[in-house]
Design a protein around this motif. Sequence first.
Motif, PDB file in Angstrom:
ATOM      1  N   ASP A  24      -9.336  11.701  -0.502  1.00 42.37           N
ATOM      2  CA  ASP A  24     -10.018  11.002   0.589  1.00 42.37           C
ATOM      3  C   ASP A  24     -11.491  10.748   0.311  1.00 42.37           C
ATOM      4  OD1 ASP A  24     -10.873  13.590   0.653  1.00 42.37           O
ATOM      5  OD2 ASP A  24     -10.341  13.974   2.744  1.00 42.37           O
ATOM      6  N   TRP A  29     -13.108  -2.801  -4.858  1.00 43.50           N
ATOM      7  CA  TRP A  29     -14.168  -2.367  -3.952  1.00 43.50           C
ATOM      8  C   TRP A  29     -15.358  -1.841  -4.750  1.00 43.50           C
ATOM      9  CZ3 TRP A  29     -13.294  -2.845   1.348  1.00 43.50           C
ATOM     10  CH2 TRP A  29     -11.981  -3.119   1.721  1.00 43.50           C
ATOM     11  N   ARG A  43     -16.093  -4.846  -0.122  1.00 42.73           N
ATOM     12  CA  ARG A  43     -15.045  -5.451  -0.933  1.00 42.73           C
ATOM     13  C   ARG A  43     -15.660  -6.442  -1.913  1.00 42.73           C
ATOM     14  NH1 ARG A  43     -10.248  -8.950   1.717  1.00 42.73           N
ATOM     15  NH2 ARG A  43     -11.901 -10.526   1.681  1.00 42.73           N
ATOM     16  N   ARG A  88      -8.359   1.434  -3.801  1.00 42.75           N
ATOM     17  CA  ARG A  88      -8.062   2.517  -2.857  1.00 42.75           C
ATOM     18  C   ARG A  88      -6.622   3.003  -2.934  1.00 42.75           C
ATOM     19  NH1 ARG A  88     -11.250   0.239   2.547  1.00 42.75           N
ATOM     20  NH2 ARG A  88     -13.196   1.373   2.182  1.00 42.75           N
ATOM     21  N   GLU A  89      -5.711   2.142  -3.404  1.00 40.09           N
ATOM     22  CA  GLU A  89      -4.295   2.490  -3.466  1.00 40.09           C
ATOM     23  C   GLU A  89      -3.736   2.042  -4.815  1.00 40.09           C
ATOM     24  OE1 GLU A  89      -2.914   4.157  -1.091  1.00 40.09           O
ATOM     25  OE2 GLU A  89      -4.403   3.909   0.498  1.00 40.09           O
ATOM     26  N   ASN A  95       0.807  -1.212   0.000  1.00 39.93           N
ATOM     27  CA  ASN A  95       0.000   0.000   0.000  1.00 39.93           C
ATOM     28  C   ASN A  95       0.847   1.272   0.000  1.00 39.93           C
ATOM     29  OD1 ASN A  95      -2.444  -1.428   0.051  1.00 39.93           O
ATOM     30  ND2 ASN A  95      -2.341  -1.652   2.280  1.00 39.93           N
ATOM     31  N   THR A 146     -14.319   7.695   0.953  1.00 39.04           N
ATOM     32  CA  THR A 146     -13.111   6.884   0.879  1.00 39.04           C
ATOM     33  C   THR A 146     -12.365   7.251  -0.387  1.00 39.04           C
ATOM     34  OG1 THR A 146     -12.220   4.620   0.860  1.00 39.04           O
ATOM     35  CG2 THR A 146     -14.246   4.992  -0.368  1.00 39.04           C
ATOM     36  N   ARG A 147     -11.062   7.042  -0.366  1.00 38.23           N
ATOM     37  CA  ARG A 147     -10.282   7.287  -1.576  1.00 38.23           C
ATOM     38  C   ARG A 147     -10.710   6.296  -2.661  1.00 38.23           C
ATOM     39  NH1 ARG A 147      -3.843   6.803  -1.348  1.00 38.23           N
ATOM     40  NH2 ARG A 147      -3.972   8.942  -0.596  1.00 38.23           N
ATOM     41  N   GLY A 148     -10.839   6.776  -3.883  1.00 38.48           N
ATOM     42  CA  GLY A 148     -11.216   5.918  -4.998  1.00 38.48           C
ATOM     43  C   GLY A 148     -10.354   6.200  -6.210  1.00 38.48           C
ATOM     44  N   ASP A 194      -3.111  -1.546  -4.652  1.00 40.74           N
ATOM     45  CA  ASP A 194      -4.200  -2.319  -4.069  1.00 40.74           C
ATOM     46  C   ASP A 194      -4.447  -3.592  -4.869  1.00 40.74           C
ATOM     47  OD1 ASP A 194      -6.269  -3.018  -2.430  1.00 40.74           O
ATOM     48  OD2 ASP A 194      -7.373  -1.137  -2.657  1.00 40.74           O
TER      49      ASP A 194
END
Length: 708
Positions: A562, A606, A617, A598-599, A299, A580-582, A602
């Motif tokens: 974020d 999600w 998830r 998210r990362e 991550n 959430t971060r996307g 990743d």
Amino acid sequence: MLDRRRIYRFGSFGLDASAKVLLREGEPLHLTRKAAETLLILVEQSPQVVTKEELIASIWPDRVVDEANLAQNIAVVRRALNAEKGEAGYIETFPGRGYRILGPVTLSEDTVKESERSGHNSKEPEHEAPHQPESGLPGWRRLPWWLLAGTFAGVAALAVYLAWPRAPHPPPRITPVTRLAGKEYQPAISPDGSTVAFLWEQGVGQPAQIWIQSAGGSPRLLTSEPGSYSSPAWAPDGRSIACLRFRESTGQLVVLPVAGGPERVVTPVLGTRYGLSNRHLAWSPRGDTIAVDDAVNQNQPLAIFLVGLGTGQKSRLTKPEDLIIGDLDPRFSPDGSTVSFIRAYHRAYQELFTVPVRGGEARKLTSDIREISSQSWSSDNRTLFFASNRGGEFRIWRLEPGRPPSPTGVYAEFPIQFSYSARTQSLIYSVVQTDPNIWRLSLSPPHTWTRLIASTGQDASPQYSPDGARIAFRTDRTGDEQIWVSLADGSGEQQVTQGKLRPSVARWSPDGKSLVFNNSKTKDLYVARQEGGVWRAEPFGEIGVHPVYSPDGQWIYAGLDDSVVKFPSTGGRGQTVLQTRGLSLDIAPDGKALYFVREPTDTQLWTGDVQTGKVDRVLEGLVPYCTSCWAVGTNGVYYLGVRTTNSSLQSIYYLDFKTHATRLIADYPEPILPIGIGPFSLSLDGRSLLTVRLDPSNSDVLRADVFP
């Protein structure tokens, strides 16, 4: 002035021999310089067969290249001509011999003005007379003579220092070091310049092993334990080689005695380097420390760490920003006080940095927004060599303090990896052919692959239009990475964006009239619209990443640091949809849910409900850094995952949303560098998937002697 222009004509084509421009019915076609030279040799000698040796000697007269480079040029020319068998312009292959182009080919000479041939008007522009002061002396003439003399002398000395040409270096003599079947890369030359260590992949999908070869000798296998190896680096005394070894999901920093004997595992490292071809470690001049690019987990971006050989303890040296690949390819300066490294922002965007070994702020040395594939220090402790495509093709450049980079005589069509020996003034290098192209995979057995879009550049990120008639994709075939559009069969390619936009993945509007994307450097959102057959990109006035239209076309969703927000597609204030971060966004066909990671690293996909904001998830198993290598359908998702039997190989899987069962669709024929490749795209009828594959390649190790 009159000039004679030679035009070779065959079928509907013409080839301007002087300008090396291919014409079809009088209109120029894009062709790379080397591809144009290849075509010129074939038409000049038509109807004779031109051997591979003749072609290579003519196209690359000053260096040794692989036949793969020639085959690539032939493929580019064939795609440009698109001639059927038996037609003029069709290139025949004679196995084991060479190639021939079908004619008839005729030669004509046109007389043109030199000014017309160069594309300039011969009339000189008119200039106004320079403005003169109405009275009195100019200001500089009123200064004391001694101050003027000193100033002019200082400026002149500085100008002479900066502009004086350095003594010319003789061109390096290029000779092959290895000529093995398969792929030899990541070469490292021993401190005394007598021996070369390198990686050798003997076949597609075979794990890389470390081999060493002395001058005039045969290659010898150094590694004995199972695993895939990377980044051989010599100890200062030449008795040991440090390297990385990967097994399943684990990684180790290992030291191997060159003369044989037990290995030593120094420390565990991250279990992947995401398909990056860079070397990942370097030995300090004192021999007590190794610099390695690593991360605590997947991550985080890669950073440079210093590892004590006595204790195995790691200390962080650099702190790259989030959402980038990270810091790679460390090298110690000859006095051991500084580490140089490559900061990778994107697949096609890297810069060169240095940082003191004792710690501190990293210093940026280049601002080219181009690829950098390798780097090393000279013996003077001031000069750095680096391989980059900053001038168009890949070349090794020399960088001295206070001077712009200057080119050397080592260049190639693809990224260069090299190792420099100050003692022998020689350089060992390999050319790593990375040619991603866009393919269509049939989702019904027998799962056939069809190549649709290809060039000598990097073609990636394909997206079907809503009606399935067109494909939007990214390519750097013109130098800068831009968005292009083609028909569904790959024909009719048209450029959409230009200039310095640095576009991300393009996503279609539901009506197929617009494309939305973000500037990958600034995160500014853009919308490109086609008007009268011409595409024009305009700022949307908001920021975000990986934007996508809603199925009804009323909204544009985009990711922030974020959260995920939506903007009215006609413009207006944004609204938060998910807390959430996307990244790498896509939307369900019914518009009720977003899919994302998210990362950048990743491995989980999600989903988020656009009405309630609830996040769940979907799956675990994405290839790290291939965050958009998936495509959502009505009943499930297709995605690129790692094979359970071999972590270095990849396959396409399908997850059924209803049963939660996963099944194998097709194995990838060759591993792919995942960074910046996706997203994949599902056809309207659900029968085919647009993906990206690497053309198989070979590479050898070469030596450049008398290197400056």
